[in-house]
Each structure stands twice: as structure tokens, then as C-alpha cells.
Design a protein around this motif. Structure first.
Motif, mmCIF file in Angstrom:
data_model
loop_
_atom_site.group_PDB
_atom_site.id
_atom_site.type_symbol
_atom_site.label_atom_id
_atom_site.label_comp_id
_atom_site.label_asym_id
_atom_site.label_seq_id
_atom_site.Cartn_x
_atom_site.Cartn_y
_atom_site.Cartn_z
ATOM 1 N N GLU A 260 -99.292 22.404 34.391
ATOM 2 C CA GLU A 260 -98.914 23.273 35.501
ATOM 3 C C GLU A 260 -99.947 23.274 36.622
ATOM 4 O OE1 GLU A 260 -98.741 24.036 32.350
ATOM 5 O OE2 GLU A 260 -96.575 24.237 32.057
ATOM 6 N N THR A 261 -101.214 23.006 36.296
ATOM 7 C CA THR A 261 -102.270 23.050 37.310
ATOM 8 C C THR A 261 -102.731 21.654 37.735
ATOM 9 O OG1 THR A 261 -104.040 23.144 35.643
ATOM 10 C CG2 THR A 261 -103.115 25.244 36.392
ATOM 11 N N TYR A 262 -102.043 20.612 37.275
ATOM 12 C CA TYR A 262 -102.481 19.245 37.542
ATOM 13 C C TYR A 262 -102.611 18.973 39.041
ATOM 14 C CZ TYR A 262 -102.356 14.118 37.660
ATOM 15 O OH TYR A 262 -102.624 12.796 37.907
ATOM 16 N N GLY A 263 -101.568 19.292 39.803
ATOM 17 C CA GLY A 263 -101.597 19.035 41.236
ATOM 18 C C GLY A 263 -102.692 19.810 41.939
ATOM 19 N N ALA A 264 -102.869 21.064 41.561
ATOM 20 C CA ALA A 264 -103.918 21.882 42.175
ATOM 21 C C ALA A 264 -105.300 21.313 41.892
ATOM 22 C CB ALA A 264 -103.825 23.315 41.646
ATOM 23 N N ARG A 265 -105.516 20.837 40.670
ATOM 24 C CA ARG A 265 -106.827 20.273 40.315
ATOM 25 C C ARG A 265 -107.089 18.958 41.042
ATOM 26 N NH1 ARG A 265 -106.421 18.858 35.130
ATOM 27 N NH2 ARG A 265 -104.402 19.783 34.633
ATOM 28 N N LYS A 266 -106.048 18.137 41.173
ATOM 29 C CA LYS A 266 -106.216 16.888 41.918
ATOM 30 C C LYS A 266 -106.511 17.176 43.394
ATOM 31 C CE LYS A 266 -105.792 13.489 38.966
ATOM 32 N NZ LYS A 266 -106.909 12.530 38.752
ATOM 33 N N ALA A 267 -105.844 18.185 43.959
ATOM 34 C CA ALA A 267 -106.091 18.552 45.356
ATOM 35 C C ALA A 267 -107.526 19.032 45.544
ATOM 36 C CB ALA A 267 -105.109 19.644 45.788
ATOM 37 N N GLU A 268 -108.009 19.828 44.630
ATOM 38 C CA GLU A 268 -109.395 20.313 44.748
ATOM 39 C C GLU A 268 -110.383 19.163 44.565
ATOM 40 O OE1 GLU A 268 -112.106 23.425 45.571
ATOM 41 O OE2 GLU A 268 -109.931 23.204 45.822
ATOM 42 N N GLY A 269 -110.036 18.188 43.736
ATOM 43 C CA GLY A 269 -110.862 16.989 43.625
ATOM 44 C C GLY A 269 -110.934 16.245 44.944
ATOM 45 N N ASP A 270 -109.797 16.179 45.651
ATOM 46 C CA ASP A 270 -109.790 15.572 46.983
ATOM 47 C C ASP A 270 -110.736 16.316 47.925
ATOM 48 O OD1 ASP A 270 -108.105 13.338 46.810
ATOM 49 O OD2 ASP A 270 -106.305 14.554 47.020
ATOM 50 N N ARG A 271 -110.667 17.627 47.897
ATOM 51 C CA ARG A 271 -111.530 18.403 48.789
ATOM 52 C C ARG A 271 -113.003 18.196 48.458
ATOM 53 N NH1 ARG A 271 -106.797 21.958 48.949
ATOM 54 N NH2 ARG A 271 -107.280 22.779 46.876
ATOM 55 N N ALA A 272 -113.320 18.069 47.166
ATOM 56 C CA ALA A 272 -114.697 17.784 46.770
ATOM 57 C C ALA A 272 -115.134 16.417 47.284
ATOM 58 C CB ALA A 272 -114.828 17.846 45.246
ATOM 59 N N LEU A 273 -114.235 15.456 47.238
ATOM 60 C CA LEU A 273 -114.534 14.110 47.738
ATOM 61 C C LEU A 273 -114.758 14.120 49.252
ATOM 62 C CD1 LEU A 273 -112.905 10.815 46.736
ATOM 63 C CD2 LEU A 273 -112.763 11.480 49.126
ATOM 64 N N PHE A 274 -113.896 14.827 49.979
ATOM 65 C CA PHE A 274 -114.059 14.893 51.432
ATOM 66 C C PHE A 274 -115.406 15.519 51.793
ATOM 67 C CE2 PHE A 274 -109.178 15.498 51.495
ATOM 68 C CZ PHE A 274 -108.986 14.140 51.312
ATOM 69 N N ALA A 275 -115.809 16.550 51.047
ATOM 70 C CA ALA A 275 -117.093 17.202 51.320
ATOM 71 C C ALA A 275 -118.256 16.249 51.071
ATOM 72 C CB ALA A 275 -117.230 18.453 50.451
ATOM 73 N N ALA A 276 -118.162 15.442 50.010
ATOM 74 C CA ALA A 276 -119.236 14.484 49.715
ATOM 75 C C ALA A 276 -119.361 13.460 50.833
ATOM 76 C CB ALA A 276 -118.955 13.787 48.381
ATOM 77 N N ALA A 277 -118.237 13.026 51.379
ATOM 78 C CA ALA A 277 -118.266 12.047 52.470
ATOM 79 C C ALA A 277 -118.816 12.666 53.751
ATOM 80 C CB ALA A 277 -116.862 11.494 52.712
ATOM 81 N N GLU A 278 -118.359 13.868 54.069
ATOM 82 C CA GLU A 278 -118.747 14.487 55.331
ATOM 83 C C GLU A 278 -120.171 15.035 55.302
ATOM 84 O OE1 GLU A 278 -117.282 18.119 58.307
ATOM 85 O OE2 GLU A 278 -116.044 17.515 56.585
#
Length: 346
Positions: A139-157
Motif C-alpha cells: 500500500e505504501t510502495y508508491g509513496a516510498r518510491k516517490a520519497e526516494g526520488d525526492r532524496a535523490l533530487f536533494a543529493a543532486a541539488e
């Protein structure tokens, strides 16, 4: 780039990624617990390092022991794992995270990543609470993947890590242990009448596994830091069209039953399904609202998709050579027979 570190690497998408990298002259290190058979055990271009990716010390130790230009994170299921990996591998020429089309939080067509040729509109991602971030349920798979994306964007920026995200939709193809497509291939191979919920025009975007593997490599080599890239078949088909393509492929398969490929699609509305205690959601790969990803951003990097008919033929041939039947998704053939009997009287 000529060396890669793959977190995962022996099962479905990871297995095809390693094959893709080897075909493009990479030396590959795979990092996993070693609980699944390693199809590359006899290949001297592939090194296996045993460890648990959820153990930060294991991951850091493996990084110190290994040579890599590109890192591919196949099994990051919680956002903290992305945050850890982007720190451990901040010296990589590329860090590519396997996210998901499920990360999108709005139902619209198509779902876009944003930032293609000056276009900045993007489909919103799923929100993720602190509780969801450490959950492990579907049930939380999509939410966790989205937060992983946000963590990745922060690492890049914020830290200049050359980190990119790849978002596949439903993946199918050879070696698919999920057996989602296997259910439909088995239905078409074994029965002359196949129930398809609704009017057959449902669309759930799918991605051929070898195309996902090539997308990961292309994004590592050509992608832009801090960006996400959707991946999926360039030609979409409805659920009924998918059944028809499977039937055509079975007709051309050497190992198929003699009458495989001769199939009648029977549509059933929700009301009709309910007569046999069935519902549309009982059928894997059925989705009431269409799920469609825009793949133009990935194609702009030079990525190309396998023609649908060719991809499905390889999937069907692999199914016939395996013992997979997708039976865990079976809504109940006896219930379907009862439904067919009712429909025949209408």
C-alpha cells in the motif's frame, strides 16, 4: 564508463541489466545477499560481493572493495536507503535509482517527469509520511518510491551527486518471477474463451524488461543529474489487444499447444462479473483508470524500445520454457465458467 556496481543483479530487472552492461563491455560487480541463484557465477567479468543493502556498514564496505564508474540501485525500497547510497557512492560518475511509475500521485494522462526541452510541467508525486517511509507493505510502495526520488533530487541539488531516477511502469518479459503476464499467457494457451473485464479497452502501460535495462544504462551514460526518466513500451495496447498479441505469439511458438492462439475474448461488465462473485480488480493488469507514462524524455537521450510484437514473442517463448503459470492471480476458473454460462444465455 566501463565499470558498474549493481545493487541486486541476479533476479528479474537486475539480471537483464547485468546482461545489458556486459553486452556494452562493462565489468560488473553485483552486491546482494546471495540468496538467489547467480546466473553470472561462471562469468569472469562479473564479481559478486555478498552483503545486505539495508546494512549501511555492508554497503560502505562493498563500495570500498569495488571499482565502479556507474552505480545502479535496483532494490532501494525505503527512502533512507537512497539517502545512504547517494552518500556512499557520491564519487560515482552516475548513480541511477530504480523508482516506479507508482510514484506519481495524480491520475492524469500521460504522467510526465518534467523538464524536457524547457517544458517544466510535471505530474505530482505521491506524498510520504514518516510512517510510510519505514513501512514495507504494498500500500505504501508508491509513496516510498516517490520519497526516494525526492532524496535523490536533494543529493543532486545540494551535494552535486550525479544521481538520476528511472521510473518503469509494470515490467514484463523473460525471467519475470512476479508471473503477472504469465497468468494471461497461460489463460490464452489453455482456454479457448478468455474473460476480459470491462469492454477490453483498459490501458495499463507496460515496459519490456530488456528495454528497462537499456534505459538504465542510457540514463547513466547520457542522463542529467537530478532528473527522472519514465520507461515503458513506446506502443501501448489495451488489455484486449494484449490478449490478441499473446494469441498471435502462441500461434508462432514452437512449443505451444496445437490449438494455442485460437481464442475468443469475452467481455464482462462489473455487474456481469458480480453474478459469479468476481470483480474487475480480481484480474491482474486490469486498472480502471488508464496508467500511461510519457516516455519522450528518455527517447530524447537516444533510447529505443523493442517492437511490441518482438517483445511479446520473447515473453511467450520464455513462459512456455518455464514452469510459471501465474496461478496465484487466478480469479477462479470455475467462477469464470459459471459466468460464461450466464453470458451465453443473454
Amino acid at each position: 564508463m566501463d565499470s558498474a556496481f549493481v545493487i541486486g543483479g541476479t533476479r528479474f530487472i537486475g539480471r537483464h541489466l547485468v546482461a545489458e552492461l556486459l553486452a556494452h563491455d562493462y565489468d560488473v560487480t553485483i552486491f546482494n545477499r546471495g540468496t538467489h541463484e547467480n546466473p553470472f557465477a561462471d562469468d569472469d567479468r562479473v564479481t559478486h560481493v555478498a552483503g545486505d543493502r539495508t546494512d549501511d556498514a555492508d554497503l560502505a564496505s562493498a563500495a570500498r572493495e569495488s571499482d565502479y564508474d556507474a552505480v545502479f540501485d535496483m532494490v532501494a525500497y525505503q527512502p533512507r536507503e537512497v539517502r545512504t547510497a547517494t552518500r556512499v557512492f557520491d564519487d560515482a560518475d552516475a548513480y541511477v535509482y530504480v523508482s516506479s511509475g507508482a510514484a506519481y500521485g495524480e491520475e492524469e494522462m500521460p504522467k510526465r517527469e518534467g523538464a524536457l526541452q524547457g517544458r517544466d510541467e510535471a505530474t505530482a508525486l505521491e506524498p510520504c509520511t514518516d510512517e510510510q517511509a519505514v513501512d514495507d507493505s504494498g500500500e505504501t510502495y508508491g509513496a516510498r518510491k516517490a520519497e526516494g526520488d525526492r532524496a535523490l533530487f536533494a543529493a543532486a541539488e545540494e551535494r552535486g551527486v550525479r544521481a538520476m531516477s528511472v521510473r518503469p511502469c509494470i515490467v514484463y518479459g523473460p525471467d519475470d518471477y512476479t508471473e503477472r503476464l504469465d497468468f494471461w499467457i497461460d489463460r490464452v494457451a489453455e482456454h479457448d474463451r478468455v474473460v476480459v473485464p470491462g469492454d477490453g479497452t483498459n490501458v495499463w502501460h507496460r515496459a519490456y524488461v530488456e528495454d528497462v535495462a537499456s534505459a538504465l544504462r542510457v540514463v547513466a551514460e547520457e542522463g542529467t543529474a537530478g532528473e527522472a526518466y519514465n520507461v515503458g513500451d513506446r506502443r501501448l495496447v489495451t488489455l484486449e489487444e494484449m490478449v490478441d498479441v499473446i494469441a498471435d505469439c502462441l500461434g508462432d511458438a514452437a512449443d505451444a499447444p496445437d490449438d494455442a492462439g485460437d481464442v475468443e475474448v469475452v467481455h464482462a461488465s462489473e455487474r456481469e462479473l458480480s453474478v459469479a462473485d468476481l470483480a474487475g480488480d480480481d484480474y491482474v493488469l486490469y486498472r480502471e483508470y488508464p496508467h500511461v507514462l510519457d516516455t519522450e524524455k528518455l527517447a530524447a537521450l537516444g533510447w529505443e524500445a523493442t517492437p511490441l510484437r518482438e517483445a511479446m514473442q520473447r515473453s511467450v517463448d520464455d513462459h512456455l520454457a518455464s514452469d510459471r503459470d501465474g496461478s496465484e492471480y487466478d480469479p477462479g476458473r470455475d467462477d469464470e465458467r459459471a459466468l460464461l454460462d450466464v453470458l451465453d444465455t443473454l
